[in-house]
Scaffold this active site. Sequence first.
Site, PDB file in Angstrom:
ATOM      1  N   ASN A 161     -21.875 -31.674 -15.242  1.00 27.78           N
ATOM      2  CA  ASN A 161     -22.417 -30.384 -15.675  1.00 27.78           C
ATOM      3  C   ASN A 161     -22.944 -30.463 -17.111  1.00 27.78           C
ATOM      4  OD1 ASN A 161     -23.072 -27.702 -15.034  1.00 27.78           O
ATOM      5  ND2 ASN A 161     -21.281 -26.906 -16.087  1.00 27.78           N
TER       6      ASN A 161
ATOM      7  N   GLY B  87     -14.542  -8.662   6.456  1.00 26.34           N
ATOM      8  CA  GLY B  87     -15.711  -8.024   5.883  1.00 26.34           C
ATOM      9  C   GLY B  87     -15.953  -6.689   6.559  1.00 26.34           C
TER      10      GLY B  87
ATOM     11  N   ILE C 207     -10.688 -10.401  -1.542  1.00 26.47           N
ATOM     12  CA  ILE C 207     -11.385 -11.547  -0.971  1.00 26.47           C
ATOM     13  C   ILE C 207     -12.774 -11.165  -0.469  1.00 26.47           C
ATOM     14  CG2 ILE C 207      -9.201 -12.613  -0.286  1.00 26.47           C
ATOM     15  CD1 ILE C 207      -9.997 -11.956   2.635  1.00 26.47           C
ATOM     16  N   ASP C 208     -13.048  -9.867  -0.299  1.00 25.32           N
ATOM     17  CA  ASP C 208     -14.336  -9.428   0.248  1.00 25.32           C
ATOM     18  C   ASP C 208     -15.469  -9.486  -0.769  1.00 25.32           C
ATOM     19  OD1 ASP C 208     -13.175  -8.888   2.694  1.00 25.32           O
ATOM     20  OD2 ASP C 208     -12.767  -6.796   2.208  1.00 25.32           O
TER      21      ASP C 208
ATOM     22  N   ARG D 273     -25.754 -36.689 -24.678  1.00 23.60           N
ATOM     23  CA  ARG D 273     -26.223 -36.350 -23.325  1.00 23.60           C
ATOM     24  C   ARG D 273     -25.532 -35.095 -22.782  1.00 23.60           C
ATOM     25  NH1 ARG D 273     -27.873 -41.346 -20.189  1.00 23.60           N
ATOM     26  NH2 ARG D 273     -26.825 -40.362 -18.433  1.00 23.60           N
TER      27      ARG D 273
ATOM     28  N   ARG E  40       0.873  -1.178   0.000  1.00 23.60           N
ATOM     29  CA  ARG E  40       0.000   0.000   0.000  1.00 23.60           C
ATOM     30  C   ARG E  40       0.913   1.233   0.000  1.00 23.60           C
ATOM     31  NH1 ARG E  40      -5.004  -2.195   1.216  1.00 23.60           N
ATOM     32  NH2 ARG E  40      -4.943  -4.137   2.426  1.00 23.60           N
TER      33      ARG E  40
ATOM     34  N   ARG F  95     -17.508 -19.804  23.087  1.00 23.95           N
ATOM     35  CA  ARG F  95     -16.119 -19.495  22.732  1.00 23.95           C
ATOM     36  C   ARG F  95     -16.087 -18.565  21.521  1.00 23.95           C
ATOM     37  NH1 ARG F  95     -13.009 -23.562  25.287  1.00 23.95           N
ATOM     38  NH2 ARG F  95     -14.215 -24.092  27.159  1.00 23.95           N
TER      39      ARG F  95
END
Length: 743
Positions: free
Chosen positions: A525, A201, A157-158, A718, A80, A284
């Site tokens: 899938n 978060g 990651i958020d 299929r 940063r 906890r």
Amino acid sequence: MTTSAERIRVGILTSGGDAQGMNAAVRAVVRTGIARGAQVFAVMEGYQGLIEGGDRIRELAWDDVGSILHKGGTIIGTARSLEFRERPGRLTAAENLLARGIDRLVVIGGDGSLSGMAAFVREWPSLLAELVAAGRLEPAVAQAHPALRGVGLVGSIDNDMVGTDMTIGADSALHRIVDAIDAIASTAASHQRSFVVEVMGRHCGYLPLMAAVAGGCDYALIPENPPPDGWEDQMCELLRQGRADGRRDSIVLVAEGAADRHGNPITAGYVCDVLTDRLGEDTRTTILGHVQRGGTPSAYDRWMSTLLGHQAAIDVLAAGPDDEPQVLGVRNNRIHREPLLTSVELTRSVGTLIHDGRFAEAIRLRGESFGEMVGVLQAMTTARPTRQPVGRAARVAIVHAGGLAPGMNTATRAAVRLGLDRGLTMLGVEGSFDGLAQGNVRELAWGDVEGWQGIGGAELGTFRPTPTVEEFYGIGRAIEKHEIDALMMIGGWNGYVTLKLMDSERHRYPAFRIPMIALPASIDNNLPGWEQAIGSDTALNVVVESLDRIKQSAMASKRCFVVETMGRYCGHLALLAGLAAGAERVYLNENGITLSQLAHDVEEMTESFRRGRKLFLALRSEKASGHYTTDFLTRLFEEEGGRLYDVRGLVLGHVQQGGNPTPFDRIVATRLASRGLNLLIDELAAGSCAIGFIGRTDHGPGLIPMSKMGELVDWEHRRPLDQWWLPMRAIIEELSHEPPAAC
């Protein structure tokens, strides 16, 4: 061929917090750029590297980004930089870029990093003018590079960027969190304890919300949906109800940025004290911290980041001097572009909306699925119905059919609890349609599906064979006997075919005139209407984890591996595994295998080993060819390689159907169960009796009639006619074939 002086030069940097999958994106940008004739330079340590210059900006060769897909973090470093936020810092950064002739930049980071790039692009002409005026830059150089072209990828990651379904690293972080919740749940149940888990978060509740759904938690506190006054009593009552209905553990998730509706922070410690004091339980606290950022990236964060990095390189090379910087994201597994400044402004506006108490608007900006899952979590954790039916409660039966797919239990749990919340009577059919014909039907209570969200297999059982027309009589009798008003089938191809046959037999069996819906569950899938079936992500992760281990085993030798995956005639599993694991070849039934292709592959493989290659990975979908089997390919490559390299063949087999479902599959299963149940309820309310499967329509997810299935599938093989993943085969080829050196 272009000379070095004529080649476009591209810089790439990662900035802000690291996120799993950044390396996959870096690899894709570098190799795509080189394959298309550009020179690609890594800016080490993010924007700070731009300011420091020197060896912080270094050219990357093809092999410099080999064997990095499985690594967490970012190999080019991140930081940063406070200096870059000021104009003098950006002035130095521009000078250092132009010292190497770089005027195109791919930035992977969060909203702060991307807004920094937007400012850099916007100021570029004035920065160059200032450098020329100060004598720090030759006018000819400034004229040769009049604009900085930029493309952004969201590494966070958020999953907090507006305009994209998923950000790089979010899926891997969910893996870390859900793994921890599963582990905590087992020890909590053993001691009948409560746990409060704090997850990342600070400004976005995606991780705690989705982890709570996937992990079967009791309560989640997120920034976008602060609890009402008196929430402590509500939470404790919810946990009491759960215990009364069979739960042995209680888990509450708290986002690090959680607050009440007055802006007062809600900490994990405070929640722990509330549970201890009011429930009298041994409670906890666990703070997961930076473990959420670490570890090996998931399969999704590898293949999707590769897709994004590949497109980012293409876009930055094609960008014109007046083009507005774009941020690339994903919508329904396709690349989605948003103007960078628009995306950043909308993302930052969420925080303003939360601060102003406009929570519904904040949730809306997070996306449709976010708001949907807020309601789903509340409904599934309530052990008492919130809506009572008028008159007799409708009876909805759940049945599995077709091959096993991890996540079937998750979908069943979600359907049962959401149905009970709506006042329905939920029934479980044991042993698929064969079990239905035999009357193996039982009522499912809230506690009967406790813990099913993370269990692999199918607690109700599943069965591949399709019932014969003669067996339909017994099925019809069972529907009548158990007074089944609607049916939800969770399963694969044969399950879909069964409902299609039942649709065509309604004139003979009046009992079939009830609403029925199929939810896609298949590791192959290969089902129409929906892009990623329940179970497909789990199977993909199993394959990729296996390939990681296989590649490690070849570190001390020169070796070619030929690995066979499941998938029958559908190449989804093999192709995405190849993209995520960095395979050199992927053989699919959709493309077939020819002798001339094999001859070319053998020649190229042998030559690459002569040049120093140590590993060559080839994946083969199980039905890629009837004659060119995995054993044949292994023997062919071995014979042609002589003593230059050895060859090993491996059939992964049914391990791909095993294991507990991934967070992605748990969330997909829950979402599909919710939407499927809503469609059945709509049919019951309207007095209709449609039979169909859930799929995307012009108006969003809806019920597609079974009569339309024939228009959407290749019956012989299929598989669906629309195989959205097939174009990715070209990406594998581009990223695995090093081009001849430019002269």
